[in-house]
Design a protein around this motif. Structure first.
Motif, short mmCIF file in Angstrom:
data_model
loop_
_atom_site.label_atom_id
_atom_site.label_comp_id
_atom_site.label_asym_id
_atom_site.label_seq_id
_atom_site.Cartn_x
_atom_site.Cartn_y
_atom_site.Cartn_z
N CYS A 112 -29.50 -23.71 -13.72
CA CYS A 112 -28.52 -22.65 -13.42
C CYS A 112 -27.13 -23.25 -13.34
O CYS A 112 -26.91 -24.27 -12.69
N LEU A 113 -26.20 -22.62 -14.03
CA LEU A 113 -24.81 -23.07 -14.08
C LEU A 113 -23.88 -21.92 -13.73
O LEU A 113 -24.22 -20.76 -13.93
N THR A 114 -22.69 -22.28 -13.27
CA THR A 114 -21.69 -21.26 -12.96
C THR A 114 -20.35 -21.65 -13.56
O THR A 114 -20.11 -22.83 -13.88
N ILE A 115 -19.50 -20.67 -13.71
CA ILE A 115 -18.10 -20.90 -14.07
C ILE A 115 -17.33 -20.81 -12.76
O ILE A 115 -17.25 -19.73 -12.17
N PRO A 116 -16.81 -21.93 -12.27
CA PRO A 116 -16.13 -21.89 -10.97
C PRO A 116 -14.92 -20.94 -10.98
O PRO A 116 -14.19 -20.85 -11.96
N MET A 117 -14.78 -20.24 -9.86
CA MET A 117 -13.66 -19.31 -9.67
C MET A 117 -13.12 -19.52 -8.26
O MET A 117 -13.84 -20.01 -7.38
N VAL A 118 -11.90 -19.13 -8.04
CA VAL A 118 -11.32 -19.19 -6.70
C VAL A 118 -12.12 -18.24 -5.81
O VAL A 118 -12.34 -17.08 -6.17
N GLY A 130 -26.71 -12.93 -18.52
CA GLY A 130 -27.33 -11.67 -18.14
C GLY A 130 -26.48 -10.47 -18.50
O GLY A 130 -25.37 -10.60 -19.02
N CYS A 131 -27.02 -9.31 -18.20
CA CYS A 131 -26.29 -8.07 -18.50
C CYS A 131 -25.08 -7.92 -17.58
O CYS A 131 -24.99 -8.54 -16.52
N GLU A 132 -24.18 -7.09 -18.00
CA GLU A 132 -22.88 -6.95 -17.34
C GLU A 132 -22.98 -6.44 -15.91
O GLU A 132 -22.18 -6.85 -15.06
N THR A 133 -23.91 -5.58 -15.60
CA THR A 133 -23.95 -4.99 -14.25
C THR A 133 -24.87 -5.70 -13.28
O THR A 133 -24.68 -5.59 -12.07
N LYS A 134 -25.86 -6.44 -13.78
CA LYS A 134 -26.84 -7.05 -12.88
C LYS A 134 -26.97 -8.55 -13.01
O LYS A 134 -27.60 -9.19 -12.18
N GLY A 135 -26.43 -9.13 -14.08
CA GLY A 135 -26.63 -10.55 -14.31
C GLY A 135 -28.06 -10.82 -14.75
O GLY A 135 -28.75 -9.93 -15.25
N LEU A 136 -28.50 -12.05 -14.56
CA LEU A 136 -29.85 -12.43 -14.94
C LEU A 136 -30.85 -12.04 -13.87
O LEU A 136 -30.51 -12.03 -12.68
N THR A 156 -12.74 -12.72 -7.40
CA THR A 156 -13.44 -11.70 -8.17
C THR A 156 -14.92 -11.96 -8.07
O THR A 156 -15.35 -13.08 -7.81
N ARG A 157 -15.72 -10.93 -8.29
CA ARG A 157 -17.17 -11.08 -8.25
C ARG A 157 -17.69 -11.90 -9.41
O ARG A 157 -18.59 -12.73 -9.27
N SER A 158 -17.15 -11.62 -10.60
CA SER A 158 -17.60 -12.31 -11.80
C SER A 158 -16.58 -12.11 -12.91
O SER A 158 -15.63 -11.34 -12.75
N LEU A 159 -16.79 -12.79 -14.00
CA LEU A 159 -15.93 -12.65 -15.18
C LEU A 159 -16.59 -11.72 -16.19
O LEU A 159 -17.80 -11.50 -16.16
N ASN A 160 -15.80 -11.21 -17.11
CA ASN A 160 -16.31 -10.40 -18.21
C ASN A 160 -17.32 -11.23 -19.01
O ASN A 160 -17.14 -12.44 -19.19
N GLY A 180 -32.70 -27.56 -24.43
CA GLY A 180 -32.10 -27.26 -23.14
C GLY A 180 -31.81 -25.77 -23.04
O GLY A 180 -31.26 -25.17 -23.98
N VAL A 181 -32.20 -25.16 -21.94
CA VAL A 181 -31.95 -23.74 -21.71
C VAL A 181 -31.21 -23.63 -20.39
O VAL A 181 -31.73 -24.05 -19.34
N TYR A 182 -29.98 -23.10 -20.43
CA TYR A 182 -29.12 -23.02 -19.25
C TYR A 182 -28.81 -21.57 -18.93
O TYR A 182 -28.50 -20.78 -19.81
N PHE A 183 -28.91 -21.25 -17.65
CA PHE A 183 -28.75 -19.89 -17.16
C PHE A 183 -27.42 -19.77 -16.44
O PHE A 183 -27.20 -20.44 -15.43
N LEU A 184 -26.53 -18.91 -16.94
CA LEU A 184 -25.21 -18.73 -16.35
C LEU A 184 -25.26 -17.65 -15.30
O LEU A 184 -25.72 -16.54 -15.55
N THR A 185 -24.80 -18.00 -14.09
CA THR A 185 -24.90 -17.10 -12.96
C THR A 185 -23.83 -17.42 -11.92
O THR A 185 -23.34 -18.55 -11.86
N THR A 186 -23.49 -16.44 -11.12
CA THR A 186 -22.59 -16.69 -9.99
C THR A 186 -23.38 -17.16 -8.77
O THR A 186 -22.79 -17.47 -7.74
N LYS A 187 -24.69 -17.26 -8.90
CA LYS A 187 -25.56 -17.55 -7.76
C LYS A 187 -25.97 -19.02 -7.67
O LYS A 187 -27.06 -19.35 -7.23
N THR A 188 -25.10 -19.90 -8.12
CA THR A 188 -25.33 -21.34 -8.01
C THR A 188 -23.98 -22.02 -7.81
O THR A 188 -22.93 -21.40 -8.00
#
Length: 151
Positions: A119-125, A101-107, A129-133, A75-83
């Motif tokens: 594609c998976l995300t870490i849910p945020m309010v 992905g990299c800190e400034t551009k993501g995947l 914020t744009r993204s997490l560290n 299984g290969v999972y891609f972490l992104t804010t775009k899902t």
């Protein structure tokens, strides 16, 4: 064994912290070039402290080399804010790859478009914020995968 993959990381202390998380969980850390720093960088070693030498580390020249070198059935999972799919809705398995992905551009968009169901995300309010560290994100998802596998 779980696998953490950092695609073109830019900030050495994030990579050092991710390495330390991998060591603590028995995961392997994969780094895909180009890197925004040298692995000899004192900041990488400083965050990894004296543990950096013990990190199970594999460095790849490119994404294509990485994909050709791993188990095609894993299984290969891609972490992104775009899902919208939360990381905790997936049933992780031993041997899975968690790709960040990299800190400034993501995947790269191409990876996300080619793999929408992984594609998976870490849910945020919303609006918080744009993204997490990067290292924080690795810790959240890696420990969720460890929790599931060990349950």
């Amino acid at each position: 064994m779980l696998h953490v993959v950092l695609v073109t990381p830019e900030i050495p202390h994030n990579t050092g912290a991710a390495g330390r998380l991998c060591l603590a969980t028995g995961a392997r850390l994969h780094l895909i070039k180009p890197l925004g720093f040298s692995l000899d960088d004192r900041q990488v070693k400083r965050v990894g402290l004296d543990y950096w030498k013990d990190v199970d580390l594999q460095v790849w020249e490119s994404w294509d080399e990485f994909r050709a070198g791993i188990d095609p059935d894993a299984g290969v999972y891609f972490l992104t804010t775009k899902t919208q799919q939360p990381h905790w809705d997936v049933a992780f398995n031993d041997g899975d790859y968690l790709v960040f992905g990299c800190e400034t551009k993501g995947l790269p968009e191409s990876l996300l478009e080619e793999n929408p169901d992984q594609c998976l995300t870490i849910p945020m309010v919303e609006g918080s914020t744009r993204s997490l560290n990067l290292a924080t994100s690795v810790g959240i998802v890696l420990y969720e995968a460890v929790r599931q596998i060990r349950s």
